[in-house]
Design an enzyme around this catalytic site. Structure first.
Site, short mmCIF file in Angstrom:
data_model
loop_
_atom_site.label_atom_id
_atom_site.label_comp_id
_atom_site.label_asym_id
_atom_site.label_seq_id
_atom_site.Cartn_x
_atom_site.Cartn_y
_atom_site.Cartn_z
N ASP A 15 0.83 -1.21 0.00
CA ASP A 15 0.00 0.00 0.00
C ASP A 15 0.87 1.26 0.00
O ASP A 15 0.66 2.18 0.82
CB ASP A 15 -0.94 0.02 1.21
N GLU A 195 -11.15 -0.67 -3.55
CA GLU A 195 -10.40 -0.11 -2.43
C GLU A 195 -9.18 0.63 -2.96
O GLU A 195 -8.93 0.69 -4.17
CB GLU A 195 -9.97 -1.21 -1.46
#
Length: 327
Positions: A15, A195
């Site tokens: 991420d 997401e």
């Protein structure tokens, strides 16, 4: 002249988020594989992030809502201060398999975010009491926007993407508006997921990338596009690509590319930052498999001013392939 990017730019940080600041530094953060802290590092070049000293600027609580699974931090500059947005789960998650994350904000008024105190500003409340994560912010036409992923129990799937305007960097001032939900086959492999939103404004358009499916080989990126003069809170202003724009590439040995962010090269070119693994045989729980490495590469553009992401490029640097977390 920008030097060629060597990948991975940072080892074992999923991420990934890179913020290029006016002080000449690239600031990097990402999910630590132990999910117990928020880390920062900085360097004058993207390649320099690889060996830059890393500092833990915040640690999870011993108990309560900020005590488990610290995910997907992002560092931003707003209203003259630094902010880190992240998701955290309560310790009640220990007793079951249900993720129950909420989104939180830290604030630092130092010029250098590696220094000073990070103050907890609390939860960003969306008006929905469900699983929420992966917040990002952006300015457009002097308005501050918040984009994030959240579950709606009345919609099939694990998370949809929402947008709202902000009153300040930790408070929404408009109701959430859903922009996209998982619906295509490439968004629903393993988990039904939209997401990891990231926003890029260029060529008179607002591009919103995101990731779909479970975080293994099926993980990939999609994109929404709106005109820069449109009402960004109007779902009809956005066009969703029916196909992924960035996905696994066996020839280059890159699997599950996604949860991206954007930055610029030293000479102003658009750079895609993302994570991927370079193998598919995972040992143990994929959530705790540490080898999603942070990577970056240049974005190309077509004649209509739309981004071309191409394929995830092969590695230039050594990467670990064992389940141990590097120190």
């Amino acid at each position: 002249m920008t030097e060629d990017i060597k990948n991975p730019i940072v080892l074992q940080r999923a991420d990934p988020f890179v913020y290029k600041h006016e002080d000449g530094y690239y600031y990097f953060t990402g999910s630590h594989p132990l999910y117990d802290r928020i880390v920062l590092r900085r360097a004058k070049t993207l390649n320099g992030l690889h060996d830059a000293e890393e500092t833990a600027v915040w640690w999870k609580h011993e108990s309560g809502p900020l005590s488990q699974l610290i995910w997907a931090p992002e560092i931003h500059r707003a209203e003259g201060k630094w902010y880190i947005y992240f998701a955290a789960a309560p310790d009640t998650n220990i007793d079951d398999d249900t993720f129950n994350h909420r989104m939180y904000v830290l604030e630092n008024d130092s010029d250098n975010p590696m220094e000073g105190d990070w103050i907890e500003k609390g939860e960003v409340k969306t008006g929905m009491s469900t699983f929420a994560l992966d917040a990002t912010i952006f300015y457009h036409k002097e308005e501050l926007y918040y984009v994030w992923a959240q579950q709606d129990l009345e919609i099939e799937g694990h998370s949809n993407l929402y947008i709202a305007k902000m009153e300040n960097p930790w408070t929404l001032k408009t109701e959430p508006v859903m922009l996209t939900k998982p619906e295509f086959s490439w968004e629903i492999q393993g988990f039904w997921v939209n997401e990891g939103p990231a926003v890029l404004i260029k060529n008179g358009k607002v591009f919103l990338t995101y990731s779909g499916s479970a975080t293994g080989v099926d993980y990939c990126m999609g994109i929404l596009t709106a005109d820069a003069d449109a009402d960004l809170l109007d779902p009809n202003a956005w066009t969703k690509n029916e196909e992924p724009v960035f996905q696994s590439n066996e020839a280059n040995g890159q699997y599950g590319p996604g949860h991206n962010s954007f930055t610029e090269s030293e000479d102003g070119e658009t750079i895609l930052v993302y994570h991927a693994r370079n193998y598919t045989e995972l040992v143990g729980d994929p959530l705790y498999e540490p080898n999603r490495q942070a990577r970056a590469q240049k974005v190309e553009w077509d004649e209509q001013g739309n981004p071309i992401f191409g394929e995830p490029l092969p590695d230039d640097r050594w990467t670990p392939k064992t389940p141990e977390v590097l120190k």
